[in-house]
Scaffold this active site. Sequence first.
Site, PDB file in Angstrom:
ATOM      1  N   ARG A 131       1.989   1.195  -7.615  1.00  0.00           N
ATOM      2  CA  ARG A 131       2.107   0.072  -6.693  1.00  0.00           C
ATOM      3  C   ARG A 131       0.849  -0.796  -6.662  1.00  0.00           C
ATOM      4  O   ARG A 131       0.871  -1.902  -6.131  1.00  0.00           O
ATOM      5  CB  ARG A 131       2.395   0.597  -5.276  1.00  0.00           C
ATOM      6  CG  ARG A 131       3.732   1.276  -5.159  1.00  0.00           C
ATOM      7  CD  ARG A 131       3.760   2.249  -3.989  1.00  0.00           C
ATOM      8  NE  ARG A 131       3.750   1.551  -2.719  1.00  0.00           N
ATOM      9  CZ  ARG A 131       4.829   1.308  -2.004  1.00  0.00           C
ATOM     10  NH1 ARG A 131       6.011   1.676  -2.430  1.00  0.00           N
ATOM     11  NH2 ARG A 131       4.752   0.700  -0.841  1.00  0.00           N
ATOM     12  N   LYS A 155      -1.743  -8.797 -17.618  1.00  0.00           N
ATOM     13  CA  LYS A 155      -1.532  -9.261 -16.246  1.00  0.00           C
ATOM     14  C   LYS A 155      -2.685 -10.138 -15.771  1.00  0.00           C
ATOM     15  O   LYS A 155      -2.481 -11.136 -15.105  1.00  0.00           O
ATOM     16  CB  LYS A 155      -1.360  -8.061 -15.310  1.00  0.00           C
ATOM     17  CG  LYS A 155      -0.966  -8.428 -13.889  1.00  0.00           C
ATOM     18  CD  LYS A 155       0.382  -9.136 -13.859  1.00  0.00           C
ATOM     19  CE  LYS A 155       0.808  -9.519 -12.456  1.00  0.00           C
ATOM     20  NZ  LYS A 155       1.984 -10.384 -12.471  1.00  0.00           N
ATOM     21  N   ASN A 208       0.251   0.208   6.654  1.00  0.00           N
ATOM     22  CA  ASN A 208       0.680  -0.864   5.755  1.00  0.00           C
ATOM     23  C   ASN A 208       1.144  -2.032   6.610  1.00  0.00           C
ATOM     24  O   ASN A 208       1.833  -1.827   7.611  1.00  0.00           O
ATOM     25  CB  ASN A 208       1.853  -0.426   4.872  1.00  0.00           C
ATOM     26  CG  ASN A 208       1.459   0.582   3.822  1.00  0.00           C
ATOM     27  OD1 ASN A 208       0.282   0.815   3.606  1.00  0.00           O
ATOM     28  ND2 ASN A 208       2.447   1.179   3.182  1.00  0.00           N
ATOM     29  N   GLY A 209       0.793  -3.257   6.213  1.00  0.00           N
ATOM     30  CA  GLY A 209       1.264  -4.422   6.941  1.00  0.00           C
ATOM     31  C   GLY A 209       0.130  -5.297   7.434  1.00  0.00           C
ATOM     32  O   GLY A 209      -1.037  -5.123   7.050  1.00  0.00           O
ATOM     33  N   CYS A 226       0.834  -1.193   0.000  1.00  0.00           N
ATOM     34  CA  CYS A 226       0.000   0.000   0.000  1.00  0.00           C
ATOM     35  C   CYS A 226       0.875   1.250   0.000  1.00  0.00           C
ATOM     36  O   CYS A 226       2.071   1.192   0.230  1.00  0.00           O
ATOM     37  CB  CYS A 226      -0.883   0.016   1.244  1.00  0.00           C
ATOM     38  SG  CYS A 226      -1.725  -1.536   1.555  1.00  0.00           S
ATOM     39  N   TRP A 260      -4.183  -1.654  -0.599  1.00  0.00           N
ATOM     40  CA  TRP A 260      -4.249  -2.968  -1.234  1.00  0.00           C
ATOM     41  C   TRP A 260      -4.806  -3.896  -0.164  1.00  0.00           C
ATOM     42  O   TRP A 260      -4.147  -4.158   0.837  1.00  0.00           O
ATOM     43  CB  TRP A 260      -2.863  -3.424  -1.701  1.00  0.00           C
ATOM     44  CG  TRP A 260      -2.806  -4.816  -2.232  1.00  0.00           C
ATOM     45  CD1 TRP A 260      -2.603  -5.960  -1.502  1.00  0.00           C
ATOM     46  CD2 TRP A 260      -2.928  -5.246  -3.590  1.00  0.00           C
ATOM     47  NE1 TRP A 260      -2.598  -7.057  -2.320  1.00  0.00           N
ATOM     48  CE2 TRP A 260      -2.788  -6.650  -3.610  1.00  0.00           C
ATOM     49  CE3 TRP A 260      -3.146  -4.577  -4.793  1.00  0.00           C
ATOM     50  CZ2 TRP A 260      -2.860  -7.389  -4.783  1.00  0.00           C
ATOM     51  CZ3 TRP A 260      -3.206  -5.318  -5.955  1.00  0.00           C
ATOM     52  CH2 TRP A 260      -3.072  -6.704  -5.946  1.00  0.00           C
ATOM     53  N   GLU A 305       7.769 -24.078 -15.334  1.00  0.00           N
ATOM     54  CA  GLU A 305       7.683 -22.661 -14.996  1.00  0.00           C
ATOM     55  C   GLU A 305       8.880 -21.893 -15.557  1.00  0.00           C
ATOM     56  O   GLU A 305       8.736 -20.771 -16.037  1.00  0.00           O
ATOM     57  CB  GLU A 305       7.589 -22.490 -13.475  1.00  0.00           C
ATOM     58  CG  GLU A 305       7.567 -21.049 -12.990  1.00  0.00           C
ATOM     59  CD  GLU A 305       6.403 -20.214 -13.527  1.00  0.00           C
ATOM     60  OE1 GLU A 305       6.464 -18.977 -13.399  1.00  0.00           O
ATOM     61  OE2 GLU A 305       5.431 -20.785 -14.088  1.00  0.00           O
ATOM     62  N   HIS A 309      12.375 -40.087 -26.517  1.00  0.00           N
ATOM     63  CA  HIS A 309      11.255 -40.647 -27.267  1.00  0.00           C
ATOM     64  C   HIS A 309      10.797 -39.687 -28.366  1.00  0.00           C
ATOM     65  O   HIS A 309       9.607 -39.401 -28.505  1.00  0.00           O
ATOM     66  CB  HIS A 309      10.101 -40.990 -26.324  1.00  0.00           C
ATOM     67  CG  HIS A 309      10.448 -42.070 -25.344  1.00  0.00           C
ATOM     68  ND1 HIS A 309      10.610 -43.390 -25.710  1.00  0.00           N
ATOM     69  CD2 HIS A 309      10.689 -42.020 -24.002  1.00  0.00           C
ATOM     70  CE1 HIS A 309      10.921 -44.107 -24.652  1.00  0.00           C
ATOM     71  NE2 HIS A 309      10.980 -43.293 -23.591  1.00  0.00           N
ATOM     72  N   GLU A 364       7.756 -16.057 -22.099  1.00  0.00           N
ATOM     73  CA  GLU A 364       6.940 -14.859 -21.894  1.00  0.00           C
ATOM     74  C   GLU A 364       7.687 -13.572 -22.215  1.00  0.00           C
ATOM     75  O   GLU A 364       7.123 -12.654 -22.821  1.00  0.00           O
ATOM     76  CB  GLU A 364       6.471 -14.793 -20.428  1.00  0.00           C
ATOM     77  CG  GLU A 364       5.334 -15.729 -20.082  1.00  0.00           C
ATOM     78  CD  GLU A 364       4.944 -15.621 -18.626  1.00  0.00           C
ATOM     79  OE1 GLU A 364       3.745 -15.541 -18.341  1.00  0.00           O
ATOM     80  OE2 GLU A 364       5.833 -15.611 -17.752  1.00  0.00           O
ATOM     81  N   LYS A 407       8.589 -18.727 -18.176  1.00  0.00           N
ATOM     82  CA  LYS A 407       9.151 -17.404 -17.925  1.00  0.00           C
ATOM     83  C   LYS A 407       9.997 -16.940 -19.114  1.00  0.00           C
ATOM     84  O   LYS A 407       9.926 -15.785 -19.541  1.00  0.00           O
ATOM     85  CB  LYS A 407      10.017 -17.417 -16.653  1.00  0.00           C
ATOM     86  CG  LYS A 407       9.228 -17.357 -15.389  1.00  0.00           C
ATOM     87  CD  LYS A 407       8.572 -16.005 -15.214  1.00  0.00           C
ATOM     88  CE  LYS A 407       7.222 -16.096 -14.582  1.00  0.00           C
ATOM     89  NZ  LYS A 407       6.190 -16.820 -15.199  1.00  0.00           N
TER      90      LYS A 407
END
Length: 607
Positions: free
Chosen positions: A27, A602, A100-101, A2, A74, A480, A503, A487, A484
């Site tokens: 952010r 996103k 924040n937190g 935040c 957030w 993964e 194979h 992408e 990456k």
Amino acid sequence: MCGIVAYNGKSNAQERIIHGLEKLEYRGYDSAGIAVVDNGALKYVKSAGRLQNLKDKLEQNPVDGNCGIGHTRWATHGVPNEINSHPHLNTKEDIALVHNGIIENFSTLKEELIADGYTFKTETDTEVIANLLDKHYDGNLSSTVEKVISLLRGTFALAIISSRDPGTLVAARRENPLILGIAEDGVFAASDVPALLNYTRDVIYIENDEVATIQNDGSYSIRKFGEEVEKEIHHIEWSMESASKDGFDHFMIKEIYEQPKVLKDCLLRKVKNDFVDLGETSFTKEEILGFDKIYMSACGTAFHASEIGKRAIEDAIGKEVTAEIASEFKYNMPFLTENSLLIIVSQSGETLDTLTVLREAKDRGAKVLAITNVVGSSIDRESDKVIYCDAGPEISVASTKAYSTQLLSLYLLALDFGYKLGTYDKEFVTDIVKEFESLPEKVEKMFDSRDSIREIAKTIANKKSMFFLGRGLDYLSAKEGALKLKEISYINAVAMPSGELKHGSIALIEEGVPVVTLLSQMELFEKSISNIKEIKARGAYTIAIASEENSALRSVADEVILIPKTHDMYMPLLAVLPQQILAYETSVILGNDVDKPRNLAKSVTVE
């Protein structure tokens, strides 16, 4: 994360706070608010949605005054709406704060405050702090804050004002960033440098458990545990763009480097006293035993996390778990019934393919548990149970820190299920949780390999295609890593089980073809060595990612990236990081738009 902006001085607080919040919009946030002490009265305005909504309200009803606090939120506790947005006030509405937190012990504190007669309007943990300040107020806002933060467990950055002490702004932190900005017309407190750059480049970094007191004449003092602290003023030379990225060149690499912190944050809400505690976000033993089948569904990176989570949950419950790509599963769900559990994973909580599966499962009467990073998202609202990743906003399109927290959340869910069913005893769970608590330090250690990974990236950047190989969990990690690279570098990276290469696909191995092989699973190590020798004999450029106990690999592979050792089941949390860095460095060398790769979004909200 935040955004906090606070100001106390000679100028209009609203103007400076809103401008600062605009500089923190990158952010990510879901609501915004401001509070100002105006002629001895506390006034506040809040709004859900974009900052523009708050600005529109303030045009109609501005808040005058020279001492104020502002926030872009957030959501972590409570849905994103105007009621839950910051600032939060005590019951009497004469103390306001932004936060924040995460406050770990807020439930206990809230129960005590309710017993004392305090009332609550929101679902947040922050409102507890406002009422604690009221309860312990001793006539001085600063000393009251010092007293209250000693009662809090968890993380916080705080900015606090009160009509009881109208000329004072107090700020404090523990683990969450907070800085002071020393300007000619006053002093700012903010969560990040960009909020201040239009007014000052002279900043003071507040450290854990320090409390800063700012007066409206521009004077300030900083105390820690009751003792005054002398602080150095730093002059910032960053540009606005680099400041928003904390000096990193791109958000992606910034978010890669944030992984030690977000892994800690992910554990904060899910672990108590070195033991997994998911509370109401999980199911009881009886409910788990009542499920005839457990399914998992997700897309892209979240699906790779799900595939690894499936292995962990299978180990915990001793039964097969089915993991399906959401875009396919929604057309083939014949065995999912009212007795089934569906676990879905989505960073944004708005992935349409995954939402479609969720809704079909709900129509059939199944229970749904979601793992998501966005409070108040569609998936959050429509699921029966929700475990939040606590990764904070992820700006780069290519997911890094959200993936790691998805994995950790799934591992903790597996431990929770296993303990409730008696598969794991308390000692085992405690040992694993302690191992998880050591992971941030191990991840931090791997950043030392970045220079050597960059050299590897120089070699593969001019290649048109490459392979990622692994056996068992290593194959799932390799998927993964390949995603990456695809992408953000646009290199055709193909992931497959090491033993499957022979194979057919080994026909594509020729001189100079890069092949990344993961070797973190000790039971399969020797077989994976044989695979490396097999492809190296055909001219491949071989890159091995293995635990640090296997340094002898240097005589087998062309390049070796060593990672710290943990339990084989949890090695994917570490094995992914060098692959993320490799993808990033390759993309940078190629001159691509790292944070916004072509053709990608996103949040995928189309079928």
